[in-house]
Scaffold this motif. Sequence first.
Motif, mmCIF file in Angstrom:
data_model
loop_
_atom_site.group_PDB
_atom_site.id
_atom_site.type_symbol
_atom_site.label_atom_id
_atom_site.label_comp_id
_atom_site.label_asym_id
_atom_site.label_seq_id
_atom_site.Cartn_x
_atom_site.Cartn_y
_atom_site.Cartn_z
ATOM 1 N N VAL A 1 52.962 44.728 2.374
ATOM 2 C CA VAL A 1 52.211 45.067 3.579
ATOM 3 C C VAL A 1 52.953 44.543 4.809
ATOM 4 O O VAL A 1 53.587 43.489 4.765
ATOM 5 N N SER A 2 52.870 45.298 5.875
ATOM 6 C CA SER A 2 53.398 44.890 7.176
ATOM 7 C C SER A 2 52.354 45.240 8.220
ATOM 8 O O SER A 2 51.360 45.908 7.919
ATOM 9 N N SER A 3 52.589 44.838 9.444
ATOM 10 C CA SER A 3 51.632 45.178 10.501
ATOM 11 C C SER A 3 51.555 46.691 10.695
ATOM 12 O O SER A 3 50.520 47.219 11.078
ATOM 13 N N ALA A 4 52.631 47.407 10.365
ATOM 14 C CA ALA A 4 52.639 48.867 10.499
ATOM 15 C C ALA A 4 51.828 49.557 9.402
ATOM 16 O O ALA A 4 51.333 50.667 9.600
ATOM 17 N N THR A 5 51.654 48.909 8.245
ATOM 18 C CA THR A 5 50.959 49.552 7.121
ATOM 19 C C THR A 5 49.600 48.937 6.810
ATOM 20 O O THR A 5 48.869 49.448 5.968
ATOM 21 N N ALA A 6 49.258 47.844 7.482
ATOM 22 C CA ALA A 6 48.028 47.107 7.158
ATOM 23 C C ALA A 6 46.776 47.976 7.286
ATOM 24 O O ALA A 6 45.920 47.965 6.392
ATOM 25 N N HIS A 7 46.653 48.729 8.360
ATOM 26 C CA HIS A 7 45.446 49.550 8.561
ATOM 27 C C HIS A 7 45.313 50.598 7.455
ATOM 28 O O HIS A 7 44.217 50.817 6.923
ATOM 29 N N GLN A 8 46.405 51.245 7.108
ATOM 30 C CA GLN A 8 46.376 52.258 6.045
ATOM 31 C C GLN A 8 46.008 51.623 4.699
ATOM 32 O O GLN A 8 45.230 52.189 3.930
ATOM 33 N N LEU A 9 46.526 50.426 4.431
ATOM 34 C CA LEU A 9 46.190 49.732 3.185
ATOM 35 C C LEU A 9 44.712 49.340 3.166
ATOM 36 O O LEU A 9 44.041 49.481 2.139
#
Length: 131
Positions: free
Chosen positions: A43-51
């Motif tokens: 997870v990264s800040s770019a993918t956190a919302h999608q996760l």
Amino acid sequence: MNVNEKNGVNEKYFSNLSNRERAIFEGGISMGALFHQFIGTPVSSATAHQLEKTMEDSLKLQPCISDVKVEINLEKLGELNSEFDYISLSGDILNVQIISEFDEAYVLIKMEYINELEYPLMYVEKIKSNE
């Protein structure tokens, strides 16, 4: 009529539980599944919302789960220096709320990192039931 009543699942396999106990059981099982299925996911800040959304949507497929809210603490992700940087999802950056309902029973189950315990604690926060 829910699918459990339609197929006789509740009567056949859960008749020894009250509605309240069944709601707690389903919420607890779902919380454990979320934790053990997703911990370690990159997870990264770019993918956190999608996760977060993926986790919520997958748990809503479980019996009796009416709502799920997952929050990944972006502050704890820290500074990522390149587009290839990520961390592995861990319990200390997750806040989760699961609402489980069965007939008239309503249960709110939470998971949050408790600093004094140094542990991501799963617990029943609220129960509403006529039983």
